[in-house]
Design a protein around this motif. Structure first.
Motif, mmCIF file in Angstrom:
data_model
loop_
_atom_site.group_PDB
_atom_site.id
_atom_site.type_symbol
_atom_site.label_atom_id
_atom_site.label_comp_id
_atom_site.label_asym_id
_atom_site.label_seq_id
_atom_site.Cartn_x
_atom_site.Cartn_y
_atom_site.Cartn_z
ATOM 1 N N ASP A 703 0.846 -1.205 0.000
ATOM 2 C CA ASP A 703 0.000 0.000 0.000
ATOM 3 C C ASP A 703 0.876 1.248 0.000
ATOM 4 O O ASP A 703 2.038 1.198 0.422
ATOM 5 C CB ASP A 703 -0.866 -0.029 1.271
ATOM 6 N N ASP A 704 0.316 2.332 -0.460
ATOM 7 C CA ASP A 704 0.990 3.647 -0.408
ATOM 8 C C ASP A 704 2.387 3.594 -1.001
ATOM 9 O O ASP A 704 3.335 4.183 -0.451
ATOM 10 C CB ASP A 704 1.060 4.170 1.045
ATOM 11 N N GLU A 760 -4.478 4.691 -6.404
ATOM 12 C CA GLU A 760 -5.520 5.110 -5.450
ATOM 13 C C GLU A 760 -5.673 6.625 -5.471
ATOM 14 O O GLU A 760 -4.766 7.345 -5.890
ATOM 15 C CB GLU A 760 -5.230 4.591 -4.037
#
Ligand code: C2E
Ligand code: MG
Ligand code: MG
Length: 804
Positions: A703-704, A760
């Motif tokens: 993630d990220d 995202e």
């Protein structure tokens, strides 16, 4: 030292010192019989046989008999109280040139005075020369009183020795400093000689060297002499001392040899005289028999040396048993050295250094205790209390001068609890000491460093401009961040620092500054680890809020105030729904939702995240299972965020496997999202956990991506399925060329490593278009849908029956 001087001054140690002289003397008194001497003693049997005082004729006969064997000197150690001698026979004998008679000067003349027989000329008369110490023991002899000008008084023993050595050729000079006899010099002993504090030092005295604890020369009784029952060689050319040996005659003295074992032991005057003559002969013949003591300065050096040794030992040894043994050892060495010196005729103080050793060790132990109560045992740094005192002093200096502000910095090692939990406290402690050593090399000597908590340190800066402190803190953080090895493991840590400084016109208590710096440190942590942050007003309120948050979080779990929202993830190839990301929400009493950014870091810090995380995973799985049952043929993936703490749970894989099997869900439809920075903390362990999660069929995603510091060399080793490009790049890619390039690079890299790419935070059509251009695989963002409640998600699934 001062105390010792007082003790010495009061003479409290004198009995102990004298006891040491006695003990050493007892060890030394083992010399063979002196062949220059013969003792003739009047025994108890002699008294019974001849009566007392001895009849003149008996005495005359004894002298005659002895003289017939040619003694070199004959000492008459008997007082004749009669002033006139009736017996012609005795008178004749007393006139012999080699006869020396004794006289008693008495303590307070003429009382107790016993004059010598009047026939004996002054040159052949010696005074009774014993000097008794305050404790009744005989340790000194008085040799000579007077000077050249006045009439000189010679001791009986000195007269005997001089006569023996044909004294006519020996000059006797009484100088200020010493009694000089031929080549021998007998220094006048000062009134503080050796361990004596104050003695009557008039005349020329010596400290006695006892040749023997019994008799220093062969001994005969009067009756043996009178009946001629002896070897004439014992008399010939010797000094013969004739005196009373019978205890009942009271001519007895207490010596170092009356120990507790034989307290009543005493030596007769005649034996004492033999001891003294033997010593004097040795001195005058050039042998070493004269006791010396150190000059005052040397005694001080001797004392200080023992104090230094004792304090050093007490400093090094920490365990009471070892300290006891060490101090005892020093005492034994002291005793040994003193005994050795005494055998070389040097009388060193013993009780004084012995007491000094005890006092020095005690003082060091006390100092250590005091130090320990104000310093941290592990790192040796000042404790919190001491630090607060430092700050207090700095503040009062600042109040009077108000020049540069006082700055307090609070330093905390990020995620140190985890290190302790995973590697144990011993490793944790080693890491702390390593870090403290580094800190000390970076900090200037003017900065005070203190350990105020487990992994918390406080720093105090005075008279240092803010800019310099800033630079310094950067280098502190950089120095601490360098990887290091402990227990053959490589570690690297980050630190968060908060600072508080005094503002002109305000008043502060030391604790205030520390509290503000602590608050600022928490702020730094919230903003992301490895930063430093200056305290600003408002932070305190924020900190209080945080504390409330902690309490509320605990309650929220019990009150089931958490809920999940689901944000759709779209497949770019088909343009259809590929799955959802489950996002946690906290419903507040007022009905509003608190976003996770506000509470997840706190929950993470206090450890509550594992419980919350389990709930999230269980609920998300149950939700997906219900959707699968509701919408047949539904083939979507549910992404669930995994916190760092959860990842570090040793039984994480088992728990997840258990939930999957109880819910009856296939692992393939679950994707766990782990933030990039978390993945990189303990890569090797993370890889192992990931491999086991993959065995359950679960998909994994970083993630990220782009916000952490991924090691490219490690990236391909993670068994990942996808990378999620961080929102910050996506949101700027349509405006910033750099961000666009980053996104492109991440996508190219991810594809090379076989990962699919999710973007995202897509909010703009332009962003979507660009992402599609650069071959991004999936997207998520407000452009498609915000996180949806369970009902909204069902609506979506119902309205859009064809899934990706
Ligand atoms: P994340 O995993 O990166 O989640 C995506 C975040 O971006 C979500 O914020 C989502 O609402 C937000 N987002 C999605 N699309 C857009 C967009 O177009 N524009 C903007 N501005 N934001 C968008 P959210 O829900 O506030 O969550 C924040 C973070 O909290 C998450 O970041 C995740 O790291 C963490 N989190 C959320 N739920 C959980 C959970 O159940 N467990 C754990 N451990 N962490 C969670
Ligand atoms: Mg996420
Ligand atoms: Mg994210």
């Amino acid at each position: 030292m001062a105390a010792l001087t007082v003790v010495k001054h009061m003479g409290l140690l004198e009995p102990l010192e004298l006891a040491s002289y006695d003990a050493f003397s007892r060890r030394q008194a083992g010399l063979p019989d002196d062949s220059r001497l013969l003792i003739v003693g009047v025994t108890e049997e002699d008294l019974q046989q001849y009566g007392w005082p001895l009849p003149d004729d008996v005495l005359a006969q004894a002298i005659e008999t002895l003289q017939s064997h040619n003694p070199r000197v004959l000492g008459l150690d008997l007082y004749r109280s009669a002033l006139t001698i009736d017996s012609q026979r005795l008178s004749d004998q007393l006139q012999a040139d080699n006869l020396i008679a004794v006289m008693n000067v008495g303590n307070n003349p003429p009382e107790g005075e016993v004059p010598p027989p009047p026939i004996v000329p002054w040159e052949r008369v010696g005074f009774n020369d014993v000097v008794i110490d305050g404790d009744g023991t005989l340790r000194r002899g008085l040799l000579f009183v007077g000077s050249q000008d006045e009439r000189s008084f010679y001791a009986f023993s000195l007269r005997l020795a001089l006569r023996y050595l044909a004294a006519d050729s020996l000059s006797v000079q009484a100088t200020q400093r010493a009694l000089v006899i031929g080549d021998a010099e007998i220094p006048a002993i000062p009134n503080n000689f050796g361990a004596y504090q104050t003695i009557d030092d008039r005349g020329y005295q010596i400290l006695l060297r006892y040749r023997s604890d019994q008799s220093p020369a062969p001994e005969l009784s009067l009756s043996q002499v009178l009946s001629n029952r002896f070897d004439p060689a014992l008399v010939s050319d010797r000094i013969v001392v004739l005196g009373s040996a019978a205890a009942s005659l009271k001519d007895q003295f207490y010596t170092p040899f009356n120990t507790w074992r034989s307290r009543n032991f005493s030596m007769s005057g005649v034996v004492i005289h033999a001891q003294m003559v033997s010593q004097l002969l040795d001195i005058l013949e050039g042998d070493r028999a004269l006791y010396q003591s150190l000059p005052n300065w040397a005694e001080l050096v001797w004392l200080l040396a023992w104090l230094a040794i004792a304090s050093q030992i007490a400093w090094i040894l920490n365990r009471p048993v070892l300290l006891g043994l060490g101090t005892g050892g020093v005492m034994v060495i002291l005793w040994g050295v003193s005994a050795a010196a005494f055998s070389q005729l040097i009388w060193l103080p013993l009780a004084e250094p012995a007491l000094g050793i005890i006092m020095a060790s005690g003082a060091v132990v006390l100092q250590k205790l005091l130090y320990r109560s104000t310093h941290d045992e592990l790192t040796g740094l000042p404790s919190r209390e001491l630090f607060v005192a430092y700050v207090g002093r700095a503040l009062s200096r600042w109040r009077t001068k108000q020049k540069t502000p006082v700055t307090v910095a609070f330093l905390d090692i990020d995620r140190f609890k985890l290190i302790n939990q995973s590697w144990g406290h011993t490793t944790g402690d080693r890491i702390l000491t390593t870090l403290v050593q580094r800190l000390q090399t970076v900090l200037p000597p003017s900065a005070h460093l203190s350990r105020v908590g487990g992994d918390e340190f406080a720093l105090l800066f005075e008279r240092m401009p803010q800019a310099d402190i800033d630079t310094l803190l950067y280098s502190v953080q950089a120095a601490l961040a360098r990887p290091f090895m402990v227990d053959r493991q490589r570690f690297s840590v980050t630190t968060s620092i908060g600072m508080a400084l005094t503002q002109t016109g305000q008043t502060y208590a030391p604790e205030d500054l520390l509290r503000d710096a602590h608050t600022a440190m928490y702020r730094a942590k919230t903003l992301g680890n490895a930063r430093h942050q200056l305290f600003a007003s408002g932070m305190l309120a924020e900190a209080k809020r945080r504390l409330n948050l902690e309490n509320d979080l605990q309650d929220a779990l019990k009150a089931q105030a958490f809920t999940l929202y689901y944000q759709p993830i779209i497949c770019f190839q088909t343009g259809k729904l590929s799955g959802f990301e489950a996002l946690l929400r906290w419903r507040q009493p007022n009905g509003e939702f608190l976003p996770p950014a506000e509470f997840v870091p706190v929950a993470e810090e206090i450890g509550l995240i594992t419980t919350i995380g389990s709930w999230v995973f269980q609920s998300a799985c149950e939700q997906l299972k219900r959707w699968q049952q509701q919408f047949t043929g539904l083939n979507i993936t549910l992404s669930i965020n995994l916190s760092r703490r959860q990842l570090e749970q040793p039984d994480l894989v088992e728990k997840i496997g258990h939930v999957l099997s109880t819910v009856g869900l296939d692992g393939h439809c679950i994707r766990l999202e782990i933030t990039e920075s978390v993945v990189m903390v303990n890569p090797e362990e993370t890889i192992q956990t990931m491999v086991r999660l993959k065995d359950l069929g679960i998909q994994l995603s970083i993630d990220d991506f782009g916000t952490g510091y991924s090691s490219l060399s490690l990236l391909h080793r993670f068994p990942m399925d996808s990378l999620k490009v961080d929102r910050s790049f996506v949101s700027r890619m349509d405006r910033s060329h750099e961000d666009l390039e980053i996104v492109k690079t991440v996508i190219a890299l991810g594809h090379k490593l076989g990962f699919s790419i999710v973007a995202e935070g897509i909010e703009q059509h332009a962003q979507l278009a660009l992402l599609q251009q650069v071959n991004c695989d999936y997207g998520q963002g407000y452009l498609f849908a915000p996180p949806l409640s369970h009902e909204q998600a069902v609506n979506l699934l119902t309205s859009c029956p064809t899934w990706c």
